[in-house]
Motif scaffolding. Sequence first.
Motif, PDB file in Angstrom:
ATOM      1  N   ALA A  38       0.797  -1.303   0.064  1.00 11.89           N
ATOM      2  CA  ALA A  38      -0.061  -0.031   0.051  1.00 11.89           C
ATOM      3  C   ALA A  38       0.777   1.149   0.016  1.00 11.89           C
ATOM      4  CB  ALA A  38      -0.884   0.002   1.269  1.00 11.89           C
ATOM      5  N   ASP A  39       1.921   1.137   0.656  1.00 11.96           N
ATOM      6  CA  ASP A  39       2.971   2.357   0.662  1.00 11.96           C
ATOM      7  C   ASP A  39       3.354   2.553  -0.709  1.00 11.96           C
ATOM      8  OD1 ASP A  39       2.745   2.739   3.469  1.00 11.96           O
ATOM      9  OD2 ASP A  39       4.471   1.656   4.060  1.00 11.96           O
ATOM     10  N   GLU A  41       2.040   2.296  -3.531  1.00  7.73           N
ATOM     11  CA  GLU A  41       1.053   2.892  -4.150  1.00  7.73           C
ATOM     12  C   GLU A  41       0.830   4.421  -3.770  1.00  7.73           C
ATOM     13  OE1 GLU A  41      -2.630   0.770  -4.010  1.00  7.73           O
ATOM     14  OE2 GLU A  41      -1.908  -0.900  -4.919  1.00  7.73           O
ATOM     15  N   TYR A  42       0.811   4.519  -2.279  1.00  9.05           N
ATOM     16  CA  TYR A  42       0.647   5.811  -1.912  1.00  9.05           C
ATOM     17  C   TYR A  42       1.742   6.836  -2.271  1.00  9.05           C
ATOM     18  CZ  TYR A  42       0.632   9.904   1.462  1.00  9.05           C
ATOM     19  OH  TYR A  42       0.556  11.158   2.069  1.00  9.05           O
ATOM     20  N   GLU A  45       0.832   8.337  -5.418  1.00  8.11           N
ATOM     21  CA  GLU A  45      -0.266   9.196  -5.356  1.00  8.11           C
ATOM     22  C   GLU A  45       0.420  10.477  -4.722  1.00  8.11           C
ATOM     23  OE1 GLU A  45      -3.687   9.897  -2.197  1.00  8.11           O
ATOM     24  OE2 GLU A  45      -3.244   7.699  -2.690  1.00  8.11           O
ATOM     25  N   MET A  46       1.277  10.473  -3.801  1.00  5.17           N
ATOM     26  CA  MET A  46       1.759  11.706  -3.141  1.00  5.17           C
ATOM     27  C   MET A  46       2.519  12.371  -4.200  1.00  5.17           C
ATOM     28  SD  MET A  46       1.295  13.128  -0.530  1.00  5.17           S
ATOM     29  CE  MET A  46       1.880  14.597   0.196  1.00  5.17           C
ATOM     30  N   ASP A 187       1.164  12.173   7.034  1.00  9.36           N
ATOM     31  CA  ASP A 187       1.968  10.709   6.875  1.00  9.36           C
ATOM     32  C   ASP A 187       3.311  10.727   7.251  1.00  9.36           C
ATOM     33  OD1 ASP A 187       3.605  12.316   5.214  1.00  9.36           O
ATOM     34  OD2 ASP A 187       2.691  11.656   3.349  1.00  9.36           O
ATOM     35  N   PHE A 197       5.264   7.605   3.045  1.00  6.87           N
ATOM     36  CA  PHE A 197       4.558   6.526   3.378  1.00  6.87           C
ATOM     37  C   PHE A 197       3.659   6.688   4.555  1.00  6.87           C
ATOM     38  CE2 PHE A 197       8.374   6.474   5.769  1.00  6.87           C
ATOM     39  CZ  PHE A 197       8.032   5.861   6.856  1.00  6.87           C
ATOM     40  N   ARG A 198       2.874   5.289   4.662  1.00  7.75           N
ATOM     41  CA  ARG A 198       1.839   5.093   5.732  1.00  7.75           C
ATOM     42  C   ARG A 198       1.244   6.257   5.975  1.00  7.75           C
ATOM     43  NH1 ARG A 198       3.735   1.050   8.300  1.00  7.75           N
ATOM     44  NH2 ARG A 198       4.322   0.621   6.148  1.00  7.75           N
ATOM     45  N   PRO A 199       0.363   6.831   5.152  1.00  7.58           N
ATOM     46  CA  PRO A 199      -0.711   7.939   5.024  1.00  7.58           C
ATOM     47  C   PRO A 199      -1.654   7.432   6.381  1.00  7.58           C
ATOM     48  CG  PRO A 199      -1.383   6.495   3.434  1.00  7.58           C
ATOM     49  CD  PRO A 199       0.026   5.919   3.805  1.00  7.58           C
ATOM     50  N   ARG A 201      -4.973   8.332   7.571  1.00  6.47           N
ATOM     51  CA  ARG A 201      -6.418   8.971   7.095  1.00  6.47           C
ATOM     52  C   ARG A 201      -7.160   8.633   8.351  1.00  6.47           C
ATOM     53  NH1 ARG A 201      -5.187  10.865   1.933  1.00  6.47           N
ATOM     54  NH2 ARG A 201      -3.982   8.968   0.555  1.00  6.47           N
ATOM     55  N   ASP A 398      -5.721  -1.178   9.446  1.00  5.53           N
ATOM     56  CA  ASP A 398      -4.870   0.100   9.159  1.00  5.53           C
ATOM     57  C   ASP A 398      -4.910   0.944  10.582  1.00  5.53           C
ATOM     58  OD1 ASP A 398      -3.641   2.058   7.505  1.00  5.53           O
ATOM     59  OD2 ASP A 398      -5.691   3.163   7.737  1.00  5.53           O
TER      60      ASP A 398
END
Length: 456
Positions: A38-39, A41-42, A45-46, A187, A197-199, A201, A398
Amino acid sequence: MDLDSVRKHLRKLKSYAERNGIEKTVFRAVEGISETLADREYAEEMRCNRETSELLRENEIIGGSIKISILVPACDPDPDDFAHLLDSVARQTYGNYELIIVDAGKGQDTEAVVNTYMADPDAGLPIVYKRLPENLGISGNTNEALALAKGNYIALLDHDDFLEPTALSRIAEEAVHGAYVIYTDEDKYDARTDRFFRPNRKPDFNLDLLYSNNYICHFLAVKRELAVKTGFRSEYDGAQDYDFILRLTDGMDEEKIAHIPEVLYHWRVSINSTADNPESKLYAYENGRKALQDFFISKGYKDVVVRDTDHRGFYHADYSNTVIDKEKYVLLVDDRLCPLSADFERALSGYFVRPDVGIVGARIIGRTGRTICNGYERVTGGRRVSLYGKMDFRFSGDMHRASMTRDTEAVSRHACVIRSELADCITGDSMEMCDEIRKRGYRVVIDPTINFKLTQ
């Protein structure tokens, strides 16, 4: 993944195994793989989001009637990291602010960086700088900065972290609409790999989640007079922000607490920070537990015991020592469910020592260990969804929220306790029942440490 990252993960797993055993560590490692994917992908995105924010910065700086005082208690940060912080403030799209830096360090590097920016007219930084004669600790240093603030709101910024360009403008928008407390998503940032990494939310204000973990954390802005009234207490250094938020929000109209669902704050990781190394400041986690325990005592809930969980900095408020008369509540348990703990009734009913709680639900798991219900919420179109549905109950989810007590829209009527005065709300539909309870001003709480298993 580079060698340093591998070593970091191995170090964390070793510490986790020493505390929690091999079986839990295996599940944590599997969950960690999903987080790593997931990191990735984030990070992409970031990268796209930051390109957009750079374009926004090219527009004219926005003015406004709300003045924001950014408080930075500094104590010998890395000069390059500190300069990065100042750059991020200088690049804000909102112009009505002041940057208050109190320097409690032993060296001269922080002052030298500040002088460079103050001497540069192009930097445009309205800096208020004060050199402290001694280090008063993070709470004392923050109070010194707070005393210098002239803004309508104060915002807290750690000395090696940094902001997105729109952070202050988004804070100001919520302030104009009357919010007293404003917080954003955040994050982590690894400078070694230039990676976000590691948003985190975050949900909108959730009191029982706050009683499990300081999920609000960064970026936080508060009306100045409320911040001054609350203050920071040195006995909770390392978790002083958690103690501050607990007392600040206690009894506050939750409509005055605004959440901005955007990552606007970047928490820099280092070997000495809790962002990267949970073992680096164990006192911070101990003081977090102490802050929450003392808070409950101040509320008169002396029998509530705050316990550490499997995860550093995450807590469980145990209400099972609180004895509630059986006529004060109704216990609802489906015949097909088997409790996995003997004291489940006391653990659930104990929440009614708090006058704000109307119903408390347990987590329901299937015969294979998959979650059936860990709270419900509505999604677009009004459809009801089971939170963390089908997740193995040994996973924490999460930000570990699948394992944390929290407020929710609904719990299952098949495993819950409800206040006797709300018994007329009981219906065959869990969502309708909990809707009515919330309409009457009560909280709906899910406690996933209490589990029932479907047996047939």
